[in-house]
Write a protein that holds these residues in place. Structure first.
Motif, short mmCIF file in Angstrom:
data_model
loop_
_atom_site.label_atom_id
_atom_site.label_comp_id
_atom_site.label_asym_id
_atom_site.label_seq_id
_atom_site.Cartn_x
_atom_site.Cartn_y
_atom_site.Cartn_z
N MET A 293 -14.27 7.42 32.07
CA MET A 293 -14.86 6.84 30.84
C MET A 293 -15.86 5.65 31.25
SD MET A 293 -12.28 4.63 28.12
CE MET A 293 -11.62 6.15 27.39
N ALA A 294 -16.75 5.59 30.25
CA ALA A 294 -18.12 4.68 30.47
C ALA A 294 -17.53 3.30 30.47
CB ALA A 294 -18.83 4.90 29.11
N THR B 123 -17.33 1.48 27.08
CA THR B 123 -16.16 1.92 26.23
C THR B 123 -14.82 1.32 26.56
OG1 THR B 123 -17.53 3.79 25.74
CG2 THR B 123 -15.12 3.93 25.21
N ARG B 124 -14.54 1.60 27.78
CA ARG B 124 -13.36 0.90 28.45
C ARG B 124 -13.29 -0.37 28.17
NH1 ARG B 124 -9.79 2.15 32.99
NH2 ARG B 124 -9.44 0.11 33.87
N ILE C 202 -12.73 -1.61 24.43
CA ILE C 202 -11.57 -1.20 23.97
C ILE C 202 -10.35 -2.07 24.38
CG2 ILE C 202 -9.81 0.41 23.45
CD1 ILE C 202 -12.01 2.39 23.63
N ARG D 248 -13.41 -9.52 30.39
CA ARG D 248 -12.37 -9.39 29.96
C ARG D 248 -11.12 -9.82 30.46
NH1 ARG D 248 -9.31 -3.25 30.01
NH2 ARG D 248 -7.29 -4.14 29.20
N TYR E 249 -6.37 0.65 16.17
CA TYR E 249 -5.50 1.97 15.91
C TYR E 249 -6.50 2.95 15.71
CZ TYR E 249 -3.35 5.53 12.88
OH TYR E 249 -2.93 6.60 12.41
N ASP E 250 -7.96 2.65 15.31
CA ASP E 250 -8.84 3.84 14.90
C ASP E 250 -9.20 4.24 16.55
OD1 ASP E 250 -8.70 3.89 12.34
OD2 ASP E 250 -10.21 2.71 11.94
N LEU E 251 -9.25 3.36 17.40
CA LEU E 251 -9.81 3.40 18.72
C LEU E 251 -8.67 4.26 19.52
CD1 LEU E 251 -11.93 0.25 19.37
CD2 LEU E 251 -12.59 2.56 18.96
N GLY E 252 -7.54 4.48 19.19
CA GLY E 252 -6.26 5.22 19.72
C GLY E 252 -5.40 4.42 20.43
N GLU F 240 -2.48 3.03 20.00
CA GLU F 240 -1.42 3.26 19.07
C GLU F 240 -0.36 2.30 19.64
OE1 GLU F 240 0.06 6.72 17.42
OE2 GLU F 240 -1.89 7.30 16.65
N PRO G 182 -17.55 2.60 11.26
CA PRO G 182 -16.44 2.46 12.39
C PRO G 182 -17.09 2.73 13.53
CG PRO G 182 -15.91 3.79 10.22
CD PRO G 182 -17.34 3.37 10.07
N ALA G 183 -18.58 3.24 13.55
CA ALA G 183 -18.92 3.57 15.27
C ALA G 183 -19.45 2.30 15.77
CB ALA G 183 -19.95 4.71 14.93
N LEU H 182 -18.72 0.46 19.15
CA LEU H 182 -18.90 1.09 20.56
C LEU H 182 -20.45 1.79 20.65
CD1 LEU H 182 -15.76 3.14 21.24
CD2 LEU H 182 -16.26 1.14 22.08
N TYR H 183 -20.81 2.11 19.36
CA TYR H 183 -22.23 2.79 19.62
C TYR H 183 -23.23 2.26 18.04
CZ TYR H 183 -19.47 5.82 22.16
OH TYR H 183 -18.59 6.35 23.37
#
Lengths: 325, 100
Positions: free
Chosen positions: A1-2, A5-6, A9, A82, A138-141, A143, A258-259, A262-263
């Motif tokens: 994973m980049a 991104t990691r 999140i 982080r 939630y949208d990023l996974g 959960e 929503p993007a 990250l992007y």
């Protein structure tokens, strides 16, 4: 994973787990709007903001920072950031929107409260317990973190005896209405957007507006929660002529928001396409675009870069509901 | 180079949530309606999951995380595939693998 991104999140989910929000806004600031109304704490029916409108100016600051860092050498410090953020909330240091940047978003909960009160709806407020729902995580996974957070919010509802929630944005609506029941056993809270409540009650109009507006549906309202007619009914009741863009209602076109976390470049490209459709719908008429989600508002406005005006639907509705002095 | 396919990944994905990619008929309307113009078609990414192609899912992480979850694809899907639900499951899997 980049790495980016990691770590992005990771920071957002750390914040939700440790501080109750992906971007912790000081509770004093997030609840300030309620002072003038003297709303009771809790009660069977509450207005719930989920601090979504308050968070957006902070998100914008962070996105700008992210874009500035880009692939520079400083970006390599994100993992360290982080780790530090786990110990000390770093958000106030890196994301400090000006009062001007915040004011429009901070006004929306007050607009909604005024509209509901004028329509004769009684409600309470949870003040510092009006927590962000965790939608971005939630949208990023993430959960598992969100499931724990949902239980915390459900606990707050039970503590205050809340049976009915009125929301002010689509993302909070879908989390409380459609996602939380999956995470919280026995969750029994009725959730409706203020647009649904007002459409049912009827907008109390004191000073009808005149003019044309283009309506931009939120994807979440239109395709997740079937909130399509209420905003149109309310805008028409306010006296406005509503124009529909090429992609509208269930086929609305995303604002790209929503993007953004990250992007940002991809988000901007989608927003630019949407602004093109909205401008076309204006068809040369002097019209503004109505949004009903803080993420749509900030993204579309940024993409339009001053070529089209955007305002939240609550601003129009309140203007029509208030007698002109 | 031989690429082995297997059911393990699909099993892992189903453990994380509802993953119904097998319902997809490959008609491509999801691609036609995607505002993002996702470079790898949603149906292709989902297929990687079904076929057990872990590395392909990892390689297309940006696609998985850039999806807007706007459901424009679902609104047009003739098979009623829960495309965004599948994307969410793939995200969960990627996060879990990376222990984020």
């Amino acid at each position: 994973m980049a790495l980016a991104t990691r770590e992005v999140i990771g920071i957002l989910t750390d914040n939700l787990r440790l501080r109750g929000s992906v971007l912790p806004v000081p509770a004093r600031r997030a609840t300030r709007w309620a002072r003038e109304f003297g709303l009771p704490r809790g009660g069977e029916r509450v207005l719930y903001t989920g601090t979504m409108y308050h968070i957006v100016p902070y998100t914008e600051r962070l996105v700008r920072l992210q874009q500035r860092l880009g692939s520079s050498r400083l970006a390599g410090l994100v993992p360290l950031a982080r780790r530090l953020n786990r110990l000390v909330n770093g958000m106030p240091l890196v994301a400090r929107p000006t009062s001007e940047e915040r004011s429009e978003y901070e006004r929306v909960p007050a607009n909604v409260a005024q509209l509901l009160l004028r329509a004769g709806v009684e409600f309470g407020y949870l003040y510092e317990d009006d927590l962000y729902t965790g939608v971005l995580a939630y949208d990023l996974g993430a959960e598992d973190v969100v499931a724990a957070h949902a239980k915390r919010i459900a606990g707050i509802f039970y503590k205050y005896g809340v049976r009915e929630v009125i929301t002010i944005d689509p993302h909070t609506t879908t989390m409380l209405r459609s996602v939380f029941p999956r995470f919280v056993e026995g969750y029994d809270v009725s959730v409706r957007s203020y647009l649904e409540v007002l459409a049912e009650r009827g907008l109390p109009v004191e000073a009808p507006l005149a003019g044309d507006v283009v309506v931009h549906d939120s994807c979440v309202y239109a395709r997740y929660e079937d909130v399509i007619e209420p905003p149109r009914q309310l805008l028409a009741a306010a006296g406005l002529q509503v124009h529909e863009p090429a992609n509208s209602r269930t086929m609305t076109w995303c604002c790209g928001g929503p993007a953004e976390a990250l992007y940002p470049e991809k988000a901007a490209a989608v927003a630019a396409q949407r602004v093109g459709q909205l401008r076309e719908a204006a068809n040369g008429v002097q019209s503004e675009c109505v949004t009903m989600c803080p993420i749509c508002l900030v993204n579309l406005r940024k993409a339009a870069d001053g070529t089209m005006a955007f305002r939240d639907i609550s601003e129009y509705l309140l203007e029509a509901a208030k007698a002109r002095s | 180079m031989t690429t082995l396919v297997g059911p393990e990944l699909a099993g892992e994905l189903r453990r994380l949530g509802t993953f119904d990619a097998e319902v997809c008929m490959n008609c491509g309307i999801c691609t036609a309606t995607c505002p993002l113009g996702i470079d790898v078609l949603p149906r292709q990414v989902m297929r990687f999951g079904l076929l057990g192609l872990d590395d392909e899912v990892r390689r297309h992480e940006e696609t998985v995380f850039s999806c807007l979850l706007c459901r424009a694809c679902e609104a047009s899907c003739p098979a009623g595939v829960h495309i965004t639900g599948n994307i969410r499951v793939l995200r969960r899997w990627l996060l879990e693998k990376e222990a984020v």
